[in-house]
Design a protein around this motif. Structure first.
Motif, PDB file in Angstrom:
ATOM      1  N   VAL A 151      85.531  21.291 114.843  1.00 42.91           N
ATOM      2  CA  VAL A 151      85.195  21.228 113.420  1.00 42.91           C
ATOM      3  C   VAL A 151      83.672  21.193 113.327  1.00 42.91           C
ATOM      4  O   VAL A 151      83.051  20.188 113.695  1.00 42.91           O
ATOM      5  CB  VAL A 151      85.810  19.989 112.747  1.00 42.91           C
ATOM      6  CG1 VAL A 151      85.404  19.935 111.277  1.00 42.91           C
ATOM      7  CG2 VAL A 151      87.335  20.006 112.886  1.00 42.91           C
ATOM      8  N   PRO A 152      83.039  22.276 112.857  1.00 43.92           N
ATOM      9  CA  PRO A 152      81.567  22.338 112.853  1.00 43.92           C
ATOM     10  C   PRO A 152      80.946  21.195 112.050  1.00 43.92           C
ATOM     11  O   PRO A 152      81.484  20.766 111.024  1.00 43.92           O
ATOM     12  CB  PRO A 152      81.285  23.690 112.177  1.00 43.92           C
ATOM     13  CG  PRO A 152      82.519  24.503 112.412  1.00 43.92           C
ATOM     14  CD  PRO A 152      83.650  23.525 112.348  1.00 43.92           C
ATOM     15  N   GLY A 153      79.814  20.705 112.555  1.00 36.87           N
ATOM     16  CA  GLY A 153      79.106  19.651 111.855  1.00 36.87           C
ATOM     17  C   GLY A 153      79.570  18.255 112.190  1.00 36.87           C
ATOM     18  O   GLY A 153      79.057  17.279 111.636  1.00 36.87           O
ATOM     19  N   THR A 154      80.554  18.123 113.102  1.00 37.13           N
ATOM     20  CA  THR A 154      81.004  16.802 113.544  1.00 37.13           C
ATOM     21  C   THR A 154      80.585  16.595 114.994  1.00 37.13           C
ATOM     22  O   THR A 154      80.498  17.548 115.776  1.00 37.13           O
ATOM     23  CB  THR A 154      82.523  16.636 113.412  1.00 37.13           C
ATOM     24  OG1 THR A 154      83.192  17.538 114.317  1.00 37.13           O
ATOM     25  CG2 THR A 154      82.975  16.916 111.982  1.00 37.13           C
ATOM     26  N   PHE A 155      80.353  15.323 115.348  1.00 38.39           N
ATOM     27  CA  PHE A 155      79.819  15.003 116.673  1.00 38.39           C
ATOM     28  C   PHE A 155      80.392  13.682 117.151  1.00 38.39           C
ATOM     29  O   PHE A 155      80.857  12.857 116.365  1.00 38.39           O
ATOM     30  CB  PHE A 155      78.285  14.891 116.637  1.00 38.39           C
ATOM     31  CG  PHE A 155      77.585  16.087 116.060  1.00 38.39           C
ATOM     32  CD1 PHE A 155      77.213  17.150 116.866  1.00 38.39           C
ATOM     33  CD2 PHE A 155      77.311  16.145 114.699  1.00 38.39           C
ATOM     34  CE1 PHE A 155      76.579  18.254 116.333  1.00 38.39           C
ATOM     35  CE2 PHE A 155      76.670  17.255 114.159  1.00 38.39           C
ATOM     36  CZ  PHE A 155      76.304  18.309 114.972  1.00 38.39           C
ATOM     37  N   PHE A 156      80.355  13.479 118.450  1.00 36.57           N
ATOM     38  CA  PHE A 156      80.591  12.163 119.022  1.00 36.57           C
ATOM     39  C   PHE A 156      79.489  11.926 120.037  1.00 36.57           C
ATOM     40  O   PHE A 156      79.545  12.383 121.175  1.00 36.57           O
ATOM     41  CB  PHE A 156      81.967  12.068 119.688  1.00 36.57           C
ATOM     42  CG  PHE A 156      82.380  10.656 120.017  1.00 36.57           C
ATOM     43  CD1 PHE A 156      83.312   9.994 119.236  1.00 36.57           C
ATOM     44  CD2 PHE A 156      81.811   9.974 121.080  1.00 36.57           C
ATOM     45  CE1 PHE A 156      83.681   8.688 119.512  1.00 36.57           C
ATOM     46  CE2 PHE A 156      82.169   8.669 121.369  1.00 36.57           C
ATOM     47  CZ  PHE A 156      83.106   8.024 120.586  1.00 36.57           C
TER      48      PHE A 156
END
Length: 358
Positions: A151-156
């Motif tokens: 999902v673009p724009g999400t990070f961990f």
């Protein structure tokens, strides 16, 4: 809560507060109080191949029913089986959708699976910190294991933040309503999630995004130490788990009305009890959660209304900690690995604020 009904999916840890042994999945019938076992982790205990992280080990954790209740997405708890798995609701026909072992080969990097409202996709968190930052965060995969996408724009990433605890909104984007289910893409769905800043004192925010990265939105402008979010069945409210850090640290559950997101959340559990892992009832009238009452040492399965007036212990078994994962309509029937005669506890009631416990 005499009118409570449906199947509550929960896992157990044997031991006073959960010692990482025997984390199996069960169904609990909210109407009849019947319990049926779904998974059996005896092989795990005898083989010694279990790992003990993220609250326990054993056969299954992080589990959710499919929309029709016929399947369960879950995260196993043994070396060599990391990733997102799916099985039939009776524990049979287990199959692996993703390999969450990461480059280390022995770590659970894929967590927190949740089904799209039509059952076509499963969203989850990829926390593989060995990957580039823009390849971590929220992912989606089709229910047959195909079509894995980020999902673009999400990070961990720590720092600056980690996106986690995804949950789908119930509506399908209007442009996708006439598209066959098997042809719907990630952008047809909206996902709520927590963005944890990991900065001391900064807390976390509640956000949403479509599966293709479009329409990012800040759902709850008030920043706090949120650790879990669940969308109500009609999509109008959010149940939040919050880490209270005033004096003694404890968890509590709040409800946010999305029609008035700037208003303070409604507190539904209080400082007389540790409360976490909220799960909505199918009609959105109740919340199940894991509770630890003051003066006790065991976590039990509780239920409360959504305004904080009454809470009751649905199931209390000495020496067993219970963690709810999901709640669907229907009744519980015995499964091939079910345990006969599983004991349920008594009923506890409390008034608003924890007064008059009986």
């Amino acid at each position: 809560f005499a009118n409570a009904a449906g199947r509550i999916l929960f896992s157990t840890d044997a031991g006073v507060q959960g010692d990482g042994v025997n984390r199996d999945l069960f169904e609990f019938d909210a109407a009849t109080r019947a319990t049926a076992q779904i998974t059996d982790s005896d092989w795990c205990r005898t083989s010694g191949t279990c790992f003990a992280q993220f609250g326990g080990s054993g056969t299954a954790s992080g589990a959710r029913f499919s929309p029709d209740g016929s399947q369960i997405a879950f995260v196993p708890g043994a070396y060599g089986e990391n990733g997102i798995w799916v099985m039939d609701a009776d524990g049979s026909n287990r199959r692996r959708l993703t390999d969450g072992s990461g480059s280390a080969g022995d770590f659970a990097f894929h967590l927190e699976p949740v089904w799209s409202p039509d059952g076509a996709w499963i969203a989850f968190v990829n926390r593989d910190v060995t990957l580039p930052a823009d390849q971590t965060g929220l992912y989606m995969v089709r229910a047959d294991g195909s079509g894995l996408v980020h999902v673009p724009g999400t990070f961990f990433r720590n720092p600056p933040f980690a996106d986690k605890t995804p949950d789908f909104f119930p509506e399908i984007q209007s442009s996708c309503a006439g598209v066959p289910v098997e042809q719907r893409g990630p952008g047809c769905y909206r996902i709520a999630y927590i963005r944890d800043s990991y900065t001391l004192g900064a807390g976390a925010t509640i956000r949403s995004v479509r599966g293709d990265g479009s329409e990012p939105s800040l759902l709850v402008p008030r920043e706090d130490f949120y650790t879990q979010v669940r969308v109500s069945p009609d999509g109008s409210r959010l149940a939040l788990q919050r880490d209270r850090r005033i004096g003694v640290v404890y968890e509590e559950i709040l409800v946010v009305d999305l029609a008035n997101p700037g208003m303070p959340p409604t507190q539904v559990t209080f400082s007389d009890q540790w409360a976490d892992s909220p799960v909505w009832s199918p009609d959105g009238a109740l919340l199940a959660y894991r509770g630890l009452a003051v003066g006790t040492t065991e976590y039990d399965l509780y239920v409360t209304d959504t305004v904080g007036c009454t809470a009751s212990a649905l199931r209390a078994v000495p020496g067993v900690a219970e963690l709810p994962h999901d709640w669907k309509p229907g009744s519980v029937s015995q499964h091939p690995v079910s345990v006969a005669g599983y004991v349920t506890g008594g009923l506890w009631t409390t008034r608003y604020g924890g007064i008059e416990i009986a």
